[in-house]
Design a protein around this motif. Structure first.
Motif, mmCIF file in Angstrom:
data_model
loop_
_atom_site.group_PDB
_atom_site.id
_atom_site.type_symbol
_atom_site.label_atom_id
_atom_site.label_comp_id
_atom_site.label_asym_id
_atom_site.label_seq_id
_atom_site.Cartn_x
_atom_site.Cartn_y
_atom_site.Cartn_z
ATOM 1 N N THR A 95 4.288 -3.398 7.184
ATOM 2 C CA THR A 95 3.514 -2.203 6.847
ATOM 3 C C THR A 95 2.377 -2.022 7.842
ATOM 4 O O THR A 95 1.805 -2.996 8.346
ATOM 5 N N ASN A 96 2.035 -0.760 8.105
ATOM 6 C CA ASN A 96 0.873 -0.445 8.921
ATOM 7 C C ASN A 96 -0.323 -0.026 8.069
ATOM 8 O O ASN A 96 -1.342 0.417 8.590
ATOM 9 N N ASP A 97 -0.185 -0.183 6.773
ATOM 10 C CA ASP A 97 -1.276 0.070 5.840
ATOM 11 C C ASP A 97 -2.028 -1.249 5.655
ATOM 12 O O ASP A 97 -1.495 -2.202 5.090
ATOM 13 N N ASN A 99 -4.501 -2.192 3.742
ATOM 14 C CA ASN A 99 -4.697 -2.628 2.355
ATOM 15 C C ASN A 99 -3.412 -3.187 1.760
ATOM 16 O O ASN A 99 -3.440 -4.156 0.990
ATOM 17 N N GLN A 100 -2.291 -2.567 2.118
ATOM 18 C CA GLN A 100 -1.016 -3.066 1.622
ATOM 19 C C GLN A 100 -0.691 -4.429 2.229
ATOM 20 O O GLN A 100 -0.189 -5.321 1.531
ATOM 21 N N HIS A 121 -1.803 -6.146 11.296
ATOM 22 C CA HIS A 121 -1.876 -4.807 11.884
ATOM 23 C C HIS A 121 -3.240 -4.622 12.534
ATOM 24 O O HIS A 121 -3.352 -4.013 13.603
#
Length: 355
Positions: A95-97, A99-100, A121
């Motif tokens: 993921t590039n989020d 927080n995720q 990330h």
């Protein structure tokens, strides 16, 4: 299970060093009384670390595999884990989020993994997650994008961005001098200028060129994508009707760089040569084609993720590296940015990746 070739090769190299050191030692102490307590081998920290040992559960977290290099990082990690019968590999969805990714790391921590590999990330944003794992007694291997604090990882492994630029600059400078090119026009297609890694690559490139009496004549920055690589290179070519050599920082965006060169009708290797960055199979194929403008690529290899898994396994089994005297694995490991050309491309195809 057969020994990992990386360890076998390094053991051979260290063996030669140890023999040389032994000869020197005996020459300096030839009048001393032999002491049986001094017959231990120099390097014994890791033992036979290729043999299966205690089972290790390795957690893995990385960004989304949205371009060739990052996809190869994830694939390499899984492939390396698969060769070990004593490794259980738990990978989260990329993921590039930020927080995720933090939440995914926390899930891995709560599941009780033995060792955690984090390719963040954003290194600064994931520092607290790495620290949380370390505080929980889970050693962390931080890959490539470094955390803000060394307290957040047990080991860092990654590439050498500055030397990547240095090696690209040296190759271009030496070739231009050998070809007798006077007052060459040297172009650079960088990545994202706000990133430290891009700044380091550009600084290394400039420093190396300066040693040869050259400078960068035309420069643009792209975004590590095919689209921006093509559009920014098109702008560069319009501004520079003559270019003798071009260094592109990233082979993924290099697909767009080459498309722009083709569209502009500048794809004549007698007038321009291109050096890539990272080491994709695509660029290696071009390097083997004498009609291509691509002359070389400078490695920033995703094989570092394979090595990260090997190191995580050793950490989980409380082993060192068999060819080092220390009983623990190192705190950091910087990979080398070799220059791949037509002369040696066959030796490096095994670490190439698809853009």
């Amino acid at each position: 299970m057969s020994e990992n070739p990386l360890f076998a090769r390094r053991r051979f190299l260290l063996g030669g060093t140890a023999i040389g050191a032994g000869v020197l030692l005996s020459a300096c102490t030839s009048n001393a009384t032999p002491d049986s307590d001094r017959t231990q081998p120099v390097a014994q920290g890791g033992g036979d670390n290729a043999e299966p040992g205690e089972e290790v559960t390795i957690g893995f977290s990385a960004p989304a595999a949205d371009h060739g290099w990052m996809a190869a990082m994830t694939r390499n990690a899984q492939a390396q884990a698969d060769i070990y019968s004593d490794v259980v590999f738990q990978a989260t969805e990329g993921t590039n989020d930020v927080n995720q990714q933090i939440a995914q790391v926390e899930t891995l921590i709560n599941s009780g993994v033995g060792v955690l590999i984090i390719l963040p990330h954003d290194g600064a944003a994931l520092t607290s997650a790495g620290q949380q794992a370390m505080d929980a007694g889970i050693p962390v291997i931080n890959v490539d994008r470094v955390f803000d604090s060394p307290l957040a990882y047990r080991m860092w492994i990654g590439g050498d961005n500055y030397r990547m630029g240095v090696n690209a600059g040296n190759y271009i400078g030496e070739r231009l001098i050998a070809e007798g090119v006077d007052d060459p026009v040297i172009a650079e297609v960088a990545g994202i200028d706000s990133l430290p890694l891009t700044q380091e690559r550009s600084q290394g490139f400039a420093d190396a060129l300066e040693r040869h009496g050259f400078t960068v004549s035309n420069r643009v920055s792209a975004e590590f994508t095919v689209e921006t690589g093509e559009s920014e290179t098109a702008n560069l070519l319009q501004a520079a009707p003559r270019i003798d050599a071009l260094w592109n920082h990233d082979d993924d965006q290099g697909i767009g760089v080459l498309a722009a060169i083709d569209s502009a009708g500048r794809n004549n290797p007698d007038e321009l040569f291109v050096v890539g960055g990272a080491g994709s199979i695509n660029m290696m194929n071009y390097i083997e084609d004498p009609e291509s403008v691509v002359a070389a690529t400078v490695l920033y290899s995703p094989s570092m993720c394979s090595s990260a898994v090997s190191m995580a396994r050793l950490l989980g089994q409380a082993k060192g590296m068999g060819d080092l005297a220390e009983h623990e694995i190192p705190a950091s490991l910087t990979t080398y940015s070799a220059v791949v050309t037509a002369d040696n491309v066959a030796d490096y195809r095994d670490v190439g990746f698809e853009s």
